[in-house]
Design an enzyme around this catalytic site. Structure first.
Site, short mmCIF file in Angstrom:
data_model
loop_
_atom_site.label_atom_id
_atom_site.label_comp_id
_atom_site.label_asym_id
_atom_site.label_seq_id
_atom_site.Cartn_x
_atom_site.Cartn_y
_atom_site.Cartn_z
N THR A 1 0.56 -1.12 -0.03
CA THR A 1 -0.03 -0.16 -0.17
C THR A 1 1.04 1.10 0.10
O THR A 1 0.21 2.28 -0.20
CB THR A 1 -1.09 -0.54 1.62
OG1 THR A 1 -0.07 0.32 2.44
CG2 THR A 1 -1.89 -1.22 0.96
N LYS A 2 2.01 1.45 -0.21
CA LYS A 2 3.09 2.45 0.12
C LYS A 2 2.67 2.89 -1.07
O LYS A 2 2.82 2.59 -2.18
CB LYS A 2 4.31 2.26 0.88
CG LYS A 2 4.56 0.99 1.56
CD LYS A 2 3.54 2.23 2.69
CE LYS A 2 4.07 2.33 4.36
NZ LYS A 2 3.05 2.02 5.62
#
Length: 362
Positions: free
Chosen positions: A172-173
């Site tokens: 999700t970064k």
């Protein structure tokens, strides 16, 4: 198709750990961050722990950090037997406050072993102020850049300010792999070499152990290849995040919300976070209109069950108020115009907003 070809390239080479893809990604990411060295590891928390070890933080040594950033720096310190200590954050950026850090250092009978400054939600911390305070005190510091890939100030990117900086490549970064991954960047060859040894059992050469505290913490070739591919899209995707953030902030101006202090280059907008005393009511209102939200992060580190008894006297008023009021709204690359419109309409329809003029556009 590009991803398929990338994965096939690795499979056909038949080398899966610490090979050409890792070496090339380390070179490319170091250049992108504007530093001399990048050492990849298995995940962002390992990056923090190995960076602390590279600075010779010992068991029992104190590591000062913010308490509103998800317990990750605390977990790294505890994993190596160090003691997390907490410093309040700036009321605007919610990142480590240099003034509070100076006060915390002055109040201690002995110097802490290290300071970790987290660029929270993508917002670059006051790196110049933190660096100056740490230099005055003779304390090394680390940037936690897990949420700030590409945030920059004065032409310098997150990960290029401190002696060591740590990244997460969790999916999700802003720059995410297809699984876990992390990295440590540094301008210092000696520190980078220590991290490189520590990520593989403490080896200085194969089967020759020179560093205590080593482990198996290696980024695999498949993840490195994916990260190389995605790095080429990161600037564009960060621009998309900032554009969404600016639309939100303009639409929410005048509402009883506290908005991010910046939607510019110094914020990679990993998350778009507002603050409101009516958080749970607003969350329920948004959910009823099909808009998801989340809280990053609801419990400050010093109030987590694992530490609460030993930190009963710790008071961090800005941190505690933030953890009670932050709310993350949807903001990600590829978000459609109509989806942004839906979020804006839902927030503006919240009747609890009728009183107060806290919001200001970026």
């Amino acid at each position: 198709m590009a991803l398929d070809a990338t994965l096939q390239r690795v499979l056909q080479r038949n080398w899966f750990v610490l090979g050409e893809e890792v070496r090339e990604f380390e070179r490319e990411f170091a250049a992108w961050c504007g530093v001399a060295h990048c050492v990849t590891v298995a995940n962002g928390t390992d990056a923090l722990e190995l960076a602390l070890r590279a600075l010779d933080v010992q068991p029992g040594g104190e590591v000062l950090c913010a308490a509103n950033a998800g317990f990750y720096a605390s977990a790294a310190a505890l994993a190596m037997g160090a003691v997390p200590g907490y410093v309040d954050v700036d009321d605007g950026t919610l990142t480590l406050s240099p003034a509070a850090l100076r006060q915390a250092l002055a109040a201690r009978p002995s110097k802490p072993a290290a300071v970790v400054a987290t660029h929270l939600y993508g917002q670059l911390a006051d790196v110049e102020g933190i660096a100056a305070v740490c230099a005055e005190a003779g304390v090394p510091w680390i940037e936690d850049c897990a949420q700030a890939h590409g945030a920059e100030r004065g032409g310098r990117k997150a990960g290029s300010f401190a002696p060591l900086a740590c990244f997460s490549f969790y999916p999700t970064k802003n720059l995410g792999a297809l699984g876990d991954g992390g990295a440590v960047t540094s301008p210092d060859a000696r520190l980078a070499d220590r991290v490189r040894a520590l990520r593989q059992y403490g080896w200085s050469a194969k089967y020759h152990v020179s560093e205590r505290g080593g482990r198996n913490s290696r980024l695999d070739e498949l993840q490195a290849a994916v990260l190389r591919l995605k790095l080429g899209h990161l600037e564009r995707q960060n621009a998309e995040r900032r554009a969404i953030a600016r639309r939100y902030s303009e639409a929410f101006e005048g509402l009883a919300l506290r908005l991010p202090v910046s939607c510019g280059a110094d914020n990679a907008v990993h998350l778009y976070v507002v603050r409101t005393a009516q958080r749970e009511t607003l969350r329920a209102h948004l959910l009823a209109r099909g808009v998801a939200s989340d809280v990053h992060y609801p419990v400050p580190d010093h109030q987590q069950a694992v530490l609460a008894a030993s930190r009963a006297g710790v008071r961090l008023p800005v941190t505690e108020a933030a953890c009670a009021s932050v709310l993350s709204l949807p903001c990600f690359p590829g978000m459609r115009e109509e989806e942004v419109d839906t979020v804006i309409a839902a927030v503006r329809a919240f009747r609890g907003q009728e009183h107060g003029q806290e919001a200001r556009a970026c």
